[in-house]
Design an enzyme around this catalytic site. Structure first.
Site, PDB file in Angstrom:
ATOM      1  N   HIS A 327      64.975  45.212  61.490  1.00 56.90           N
ATOM      2  CA  HIS A 327      65.391  45.139  62.892  1.00 56.90           C
ATOM      3  C   HIS A 327      65.091  46.450  63.607  1.00 56.90           C
ATOM      4  O   HIS A 327      64.768  47.477  62.976  1.00 56.90           O
ATOM      5  CB  HIS A 327      66.884  44.811  62.995  1.00 56.90           C
ATOM      6  CG  HIS A 327      67.784  45.833  62.350  1.00 56.90           C
ATOM      7  ND1 HIS A 327      68.113  47.023  62.940  1.00 56.90           N
ATOM      8  CD2 HIS A 327      68.419  45.820  61.152  1.00 56.90           C
ATOM      9  CE1 HIS A 327      68.935  47.705  62.147  1.00 56.90           C
ATOM     10  NE2 HIS A 327      69.120  46.997  61.051  1.00 56.90           N
ATOM     11  N   CYS A 345      69.363  48.119  55.486  1.00 60.39           N
ATOM     12  CA  CYS A 345      68.362  47.381  56.252  1.00 60.39           C
ATOM     13  C   CYS A 345      67.092  48.206  56.436  1.00 60.39           C
ATOM     14  O   CYS A 345      67.043  49.395  56.119  1.00 60.39           O
ATOM     15  CB  CYS A 345      68.925  46.990  57.615  1.00 60.39           C
ATOM     16  SG  CYS A 345      70.226  45.730  57.535  1.00 60.39           S
TER      17      CYS A 345
END
Length: 403
Positions: A327, A345
């Site tokens: 992201h 992440c």
């Protein structure tokens, strides 16, 4: 004095006589039968073909095997069909005195039975009956992935079937699932326990799909018992197409992501992944993209105590069920390509996240390689079928062989 009136007797229709003797297995409700009289035999007395349960009661149970018996002769042919014209398979035994189905009856289904019999003099007669099974008290349902009919997906996308309730007879269910492709792609079914705890069966190809492949799933499950008397109430169909070969290589050591399309390297993108410790490091393995979720609120507190930090992130690309995403991470813009400093992440600059999000599709493989304190992710953490090598995957089938 006029004669007394002759009493009028109403004549009731004669019910066709056929024994539907059932082997009690998974009874869930009574069967009812109706039909007309047997045709007269061309020679001698007609063979009596009568309806009853194995114990002599004139009802039979749905979910049990069906048996037709003859008195005064032998059965020549028995055909049992459902409303779609599909036959209930079976065979003659005991010298033609009985016919027994190879499969159990299914709930809430009207069966048509035609039994042809021959007596000792060579005369024949045919009995026709219809039977309707009761509705099932317990049902099982499922969710298919890909979830959209006619979707175009990536080359690592498995066909995934997740069940609402446990499947205790996995072989019975698996044999009613069929994958077709337009190019003979080799693959196999394998059973896993979904991250949610539900039973799931996936079909993955031996190698990544060939771009352009047309794939079809036929789940011929209506009336199939998933175990313990919990039935499916419908059939399922799914068709989808494989898109271009996108492979996203994520190297945790170089902190560079490489996007390849149809074998050609298109773009290198710097990123910052999870901190190099046992709690935050990014999982390695092959992760088919599960979903493109756009802008979401992400709570890094799921990584563990002391990590609570809610942020709104855009271009969210879901890789695992436990919460690993690629992201946009503008707060880490100064660290991309230099330091792994996230909660697990793969963080990108806004511009690079926008570009990657526009290119990837569900089912594209993110191949995460390099050093990780946590190592390879569990195979059920997302669509992790590719975490298992091919020989091991084939052993996950509930049937003796799968190809």
């Amino acid at each position: 004095m006029p004669p007394a009136p002759v009493p009028h007797h109403r004549r009731t229709p004669r019910r066709a006589r056929a024994v539907l003797a059932l082997v009690p297995l998974l009874g869930i409700g009574a069967l009812t039968a109706c039909g007309g009289p047997a045709a007269s035999a061309s020679k001698g007395a007609p063979v009596r073909v009568s309806l009853s349960a194995a114990n002599g009661v004139k009802t039979v149970q749905a979910g049990d095997k069906l048996q037709v018996s003859a008195e005064g002769g032998r059965l020549v042919k028995v055909v049992v069909t459902d409303p779609k014209g599909r036959r209930l398979p079976g065979g003659l035994g005991d010298g033609g005195r009985v016919w027994t189905s190879h499969e159990p009856t299914v709930p809430d289904t009207r069966y048509s039975v035609a039994a042809e019999a021959r007596n000792a003099q060579g005369g024949t007669n045919t009995v026709k009956e219809s039977l309707t099974t009761a509705q099932a008290d317990q049902l099982n349902k499922l969710v298919l992935n890909p979830g959209s009919q006619g979707a175009t997906v990536g080359v690592a996308q498995p066909v995934s079937v997740t069940f609402d309730f446990p499947v205790t007879d996995k072989a019975a269910v698996e044999k009613h699932l069929k994958i077709t492709t337009d190019n003979g792609t080799a693959g196999a079914w394998g059973w896993v326990k979904d991250f949610s705890g539900k039973d799931r069966v996936d079909w993955r190809p031996k190698e990544y799909w060939r771009p352009g492949t047309k794939v079809g799933l036929r789940a011929d499950l209506n009336g199939v018992d998933s175990g313990g008397g919990r039935y499916f109430a419908k059939d399922y169909d799914l068709n989808f197409t494989i898109g271009d070969r996108h492979v996203i290589t994520v190297d945790l050591d170089s902190k560079q992501l490489t996007f390849t399309e149809n074998g050609k390297e298109v773009k290198n993108i710097p990123f910052s992944a999870g901190k190099p410790d046992p709690r935050h490091s990014t999982w390695t393995g092959i992760f088919p993209l599960m979903a493109k979720e756009g802008t979401i609120i992400m709570d890094s507190g799921t990584a563990g105590p002391g990590d609570a930090d809610e942020r709104t992130v855009r271009d969210a690309m879901k890789l695992t069920s436990s919460g690993t995403y690629a992201h946009a991470a503008p707060w880490n813009a100064g660290k991309v390509g230099r330091v792994n400093d996230s909660s697990g992440c793969i963080g990108l600059t806004d511009a690079d996240a926008d570009w990657l999000y526009s290119k990837v599709r569900v089912g594209d493989p993110f191949e995460v390689i390099g050093s990780s304190e946590r190592g390879k992710a569990a195979e059920n953490d997302g669509l992790g079928d590719w975490m298992v090598d091919w020989p091991q995957w084939q052993k996950k089938s509930a049937l003796p062989s799968s190809s």
